[in-house]
Design an enzyme around this catalytic site. Structure first.
Site, PDB file in Angstrom:
ATOM      1  N   SER A  55      -8.035  -2.984   1.243  1.00  0.00           N
ATOM      2  CA  SER A  55      -8.488  -1.639   1.602  1.00  0.00           C
ATOM      3  C   SER A  55      -9.967  -1.387   1.380  1.00  0.00           C
ATOM      4  CB  SER A  55      -7.668  -0.588   0.842  1.00  0.00           C
ATOM      5  OG  SER A  55      -6.375  -0.489   1.383  1.00  0.00           O
ATOM      6  N   LYS A  58     -11.716  -0.108   4.405  1.00  0.00           N
ATOM      7  CA  LYS A  58     -11.837   1.304   4.761  1.00  0.00           C
ATOM      8  C   LYS A  58     -13.232   1.853   4.505  1.00  0.00           C
ATOM      9  CE  LYS A  58      -6.911   2.401   4.133  1.00  0.00           C
ATOM     10  NZ  LYS A  58      -6.286   1.258   3.457  1.00  0.00           N
ATOM     11  N   SER A 115      -6.107   6.110   0.227  1.00  0.00           N
ATOM     12  CA  SER A 115      -6.108   4.800   0.897  1.00  0.00           C
ATOM     13  C   SER A 115      -5.055   4.751   1.997  1.00  0.00           C
ATOM     14  CB  SER A 115      -5.866   3.666  -0.111  1.00  0.00           C
ATOM     15  OG  SER A 115      -6.272   2.432   0.411  1.00  0.00           O
TER      16      SER A 115
END
Length: 408
Positions: A55, A58, A115
């Site tokens: 993640s 992101k 997330s």
């Protein structure tokens, strides 16, 4: 990347660890800490080694959104229509439903604070028409920023062929976010996000654990292990640390803290500049056997089983043991009139956690009259009737929270 295709390999990798315990020793993590003002590398190990970013991906999703907003190609007030593809993302999600809408501002908060994979894909599709097109933009932007070893295949960070980065490159991206979008920087320190009637707490434990924490992002997949990009300040000094491939949440946090402490204690200005640190050749470490041994990723066995039907919520509070006692007392008061199954579920609430004591598995014609009767008696402060959809939502609240807390 197409996550459904990768579920079987993920499962096989985890099961293989059971058959071959020797594989469960994790490779050492890749780390780097950089002075945020000068870009000088203060310490690093394997920072140029290719890694699964999870993640931390992101951060680029958010970078491109900030860039489009600054250029007038998008606005924070934009409304995003959620596609079926976005709504069916696995892993950490906000629980978006296909056909519903979410504002771009709120979606970006969900991407950073929770997330949320579904929100990340929704943002990508809104900005580029498709996630594939957005991934192409992500890779091109990475090259422009000098992220020399980074290639993106999706907006969320789910493991995919060729979807790779390095600790060095993630430090470049973290510094770019701070440099290029200073007004948006406080987003990375946000502790909660409003969703519906709930206020969902951040999944980033670094914010509360390290004095002077300014945020950024956690990440986890079985293949990646536990990742963290962490920014902090002490006095007039600022530093960014990146950990990729740690074996647990606790170890990545401890390692990031040591790196940042070292940065703030440094007195020498010697060392490579971040731009001078190059990529390394070699295989990509795979932590699946070490961190997901014996469990399917995303499994939530700790969430209690709740029988179908209606439910009564008879207790609510901060302390699980007290909620359980209050629930038991309420059941004794009702005696044989109640039946059903007692369950205590956790619920993210106001940036923290609360517990709700339910009696589930009731028929509608029993649940509603019982609750009305309790209220008429005037001696019961807590009695809420939950239809089956609300019961399912309560279970999903706990399931999502446990999944995120255990992974991200």
């Amino acid at each position: 990347m197409r996550a459904p295709v990768l579920r079987l390999p993920l499962l096989l990798a985890c099961l293989a660890a059971l058959a071959d315990p020797a594989r469960a020793d994790p490779p050492p993590p890749a780390t780097i800490v950089v002075d945020a003002a000068s870009g000088r590398v203060l310490a690093q190990e394997r920072a140029g080694q290719p890694r699964h970013p999870a993640s931390l991906t992101k951060l680029m999703t958010v970078y491109l959104a900030f860039k489009d907003i600054a250029a007038g190609r998008a606005a924070r007030a934009d409304t995003i229509r959620v596609s079926e593809r976005a709504a069916t993302q696995p892993g950490s999600t906000l629980g978006l439903k296909a056909g519903t809408a979410i504002g771009l501002e709120q979606a970006l908060r969900a991407v950073v604070v929770r997330s949320a994979n579904d929100a990340a894909v929704a943002v990508a599709e809104h900005l580029a028409g498709s996630e594939d097109a957005f991934a192409g933009r992500m890779t091109a932007e990475a090259a422009r920023l000098g992220m020399t070893a980074t290639r993106f295949a999706n907006a969320s960070g789910l493991t995919a062929p060729g979807h790779l980065s390095t600790a060095r490159d993630m430090a470049v991206l973290a510094l770019a976010l701070k440099r290029d979008f200073p007004a948006a920087w406080p987003l990375f320190a946000t502790r909660e996000v409003a969703w519906g009637k709930a206020r969902l707490p951040t999944v980033n434990g670094f914010l509360a654990a390290y004095p002077g924490a300014e945020g950024l992002k956690t990440g986890f997949t079985c293949h990646a292990g536990y990742n963290l990009a962490a920014a902090a300040s002490r006095g007039q000094r600022r530093a960014v640390a990146v950990v990729m491939g740690s074996a647990s949440k606790e170890s990545r946090l401890a390692l990031a803290a040591r790196l940042l402490d070292r940065a703030f204690a440094a007195t020498s200005s010697e060392g490579l500049m971040l731009a001078e640190l190059g990529p390394q050749d070699g295989p990509v470490p795979d932590l699946a056997a070490a961190v997901c041994s014996g469990a399917v990723p995303g499994e939530t066995a700790a969430t209690p089983r709740v029988p179908p039907g209606w439910a009564l919520e008879l207790a609510f509070g901060r302390d699980r043991a007290q909620v359980a006692r209050d629930l038991a007392a309420a059941r004794r008061k009702l005696g044989s009139r109640l039946g059903g199954t007692p369950v205590v579920l956790l619920r993210p609430f106001d940036g923290g956690l609360r517990y709700r004591g339910l009696v589930a598995g009731l028929a509608q014609d029993k649940a509603v009259p019982l609750c009305l009767g309790l209220r008429a008696e005037g001696g019961e402060e807590r009695c809420l009737v939950l239809p089956p959809a609300a019961v399912e939502a309560a279970v999903n609240d706990e399931r999502r929270y446990r999944m995120i807390a255990a992974r991200e």
